[in-house]
Write an enzyme that holds these catalytic residues in place. Structure first.
Site, short mmCIF file in Angstrom:
data_model
loop_
_atom_site.label_atom_id
_atom_site.label_comp_id
_atom_site.label_asym_id
_atom_site.label_seq_id
_atom_site.Cartn_x
_atom_site.Cartn_y
_atom_site.Cartn_z
N SER A 186 0.79 -1.22 0.00
CA SER A 186 0.00 0.00 0.00
C SER A 186 0.83 1.28 0.00
O SER A 186 0.34 2.32 -0.42
CB SER A 186 -0.95 -0.01 1.19
OG SER A 186 -0.27 -0.27 2.39
N HIS A 231 -5.40 -3.45 -2.25
CA HIS A 231 -5.13 -2.47 -3.32
C HIS A 231 -5.16 -3.10 -4.71
O HIS A 231 -4.90 -2.42 -5.70
CB HIS A 231 -3.79 -1.78 -3.09
CG HIS A 231 -3.88 -0.67 -2.08
ND1 HIS A 231 -4.43 0.56 -2.38
CD2 HIS A 231 -3.51 -0.62 -0.78
CE1 HIS A 231 -4.38 1.32 -1.31
NE2 HIS A 231 -3.84 0.64 -0.33
N LYS A 273 -11.91 0.41 -1.27
CA LYS A 273 -11.01 1.16 -2.13
C LYS A 273 -11.60 1.25 -3.54
O LYS A 273 -12.52 2.01 -3.75
CB LYS A 273 -9.61 0.55 -2.06
CG LYS A 273 -9.02 0.85 -0.67
CD LYS A 273 -7.72 0.21 -0.37
CE LYS A 273 -7.21 0.73 0.97
NZ LYS A 273 -6.47 -0.27 1.73
#
Ligand SMILES: *Cc1c(COP(=O)(O)O)cnc(C)c1O
Length: 420
Positions: free
Chosen positions: A208, A236, A267
């Protein structure tokens, strides 16, 4: 009656004033060490005031009254404020209410929750899926549920905090290997071969803070060779890597060889939540033993419905992901041409290495004044001498926005002495 009432009245009145008075005068604040710590952060230039987002999360957003290019979100595909997600959320809230009313194991499992889990399992081509309140809860809840004190965890040094916390909660022995060092991970597993206990090899799919991709093929091979459980945190990579954003297992074509895949709905998916994908038995076990699942209330219906709308978009509009990657390549090459060191990034997460934490925070503050929001990141999130600005481009940034961002970065970079 009077005898009983009066002393009570007098006692209560006196007690209140004297206690309040005493506290002010004689009792020291037992939390004063926090005040001292905060003061030292202020002195060091690492004290962070929270910026307030006053608009939806967009490529150009309003923070603290200022319109800025937003390179600080994880909203990779622009789904956080997508009309289809918003409509789905509103419709679900109107039909099923604002909250679920209980934890999943009591009465808080709504049809929408089950539907979302089936949807994700099908998307990821796995037997089953469990959705947690967050990616953090998914990691911490899963690792701590499946391992105990006699077990071993082999973990990349840059794995996410939620993995680290899950490892600690499990009480298993933790063996940290240098970042992406697959030979070392294999050697640790070989050393542990003769030891009792289960072994879990765990890595972020995309890291990340650095934006590099975990070396999954070699790690999966090592896990298979030594009979270890293989777990990947695709926070991610969900919606970013693999076909339609199916994650790193799909990206590397490792289907069926990774026991536990964690992903996030917070996300690229644009909403909130985390999920664990794997065998039916893994998921049923987590239904019985994962503490955030057992002891914390399930998502509001609006969250589950908006997530499903996001999966519709992932499946129907792969061009969003293509645009994200086009923007990523464009932004990285423009930054490199401008002379910035962007570390080892291979994904839309692009760090700009600075060094000292105070310099990174100053860089970030000055960028903001010039109309660009990119977060300064320092210790303890990254190593002490590896402070940086972290940028994340999204599919919704235009080339003009990205050009302007690099122009601001260059101007401020020169001013603070980062660029020659
Ligand atoms: C953001 C992140 C998480 C936590 O996800 P949330 O859904 O925001 O709780 C877990 N792991 C990694 C690697 C992350 O970057």
């Amino acid at each position: 009656m009077t005898l009983l009432v009066r002393p009570f009245f007098i006692w209560a009145g006196r007690g209140a004033t004297i206690t309040a008075e005493k506290r002010r005068v004689t009792v020291s604040n037992p939390l004063s060490y926090l005040t001292e710590q905060l003061e030292s952060w202020r002195q060091a230039g690492t004290f962070q005031r929270l910026r307030e987002l006053q608009s939806p999360c967009e490529p150009v957003s309003t923070f603290d009254g200022r319109e800025v290019i937003n390179l600080a979100s994880n909203n990779y595909l622009g789904l956080a404020n997508h009309p289809k997600l918003v409509e789905a959320a509103v419709a679900a809230a109107k039909k099923y209410g604002a909250g679920s009313g209980a934890v999943r194991t009591i009465s808080g499992t709504m049809s929408l929750h089950m539907e979302l889990e089936r949807r994700i399992a099908a998307f990821k081509s796995v037997e089953a899926c469990v959705v947690f309140q967050s990616g953090f809860a998914a990691n911490a809840g899963t690792v701590s549920a499946i391992l105990g004190a006699d077990d071993h965890i082999i973990s990349d040094e840059l794995n996410h905090a939620s993995i680290i916390d899950g490892c600690r909660l499990s009480k298993a022995k933790i063996h940290v290997f240098p970042h992406r060092d697959t030979a070392r991970a294999g050697a640790i597993l070989a050393d542990l071969e003769s030891q009792p206990g289960r072994k879990l090899l765990i890595t972020d799919g995309v890291f990340s803070m650095d934006g590099d991709i975990g070396p999954l093929p070699a790690l999966v091979e090592a896990a298979e060779r030594h009979g270890a459980i293989m777990m990947i945190d695709d926070a991610h990579s969900s919606g970013v890597l693999g076909r339609n954003g199916r994650g790193t297992v799909d990206h590397y074509d490792l289907h069926g060889r990774v026991d536990i895949q964690v992903g996030t709905l917070s996300k690229a998916v644009g909403v909130l939540g985390g999920y664990v994908c794997g065998s039916r038995d893994l998921i049923d076990f987590l239904y019985h033993r994962a503490r955030p699942f057992l002891f914390s209330t399930s998502h509001p219906p609006a969250v589950a419905a908006a997530c499903m709308a996001a999966f519709d978009i992932l499946e129907q509009e792969p061009e969003r992901i293509a645009t994200l990657w086009d923007n990523t390549r464009y932004f990285k090459s423009t930054l490199a041409n401008a002379g910035f060191n962007t570390g080892a990034s291979e994904t839309p997460i692009t760090p700009i290495m600075v060094g000292e934490a105070s310099a990174a925070h100053r860089f970030s503050r000055e960028l903001f004044e010039e109309g660009l929001y990119a977060t300064g990141i320092g210790f303890p999130t990254v190593a002490k001498d590896k402070a940086r600005i972290r940028t994340i481009v999204t599919a919704t940034h235009t080339r003009e926005m990205l050009d302007r961002a690099v122009e601001i970065l260059s101007r401020v970079g020169k001013r603070i002495g980062l660029l020659g």
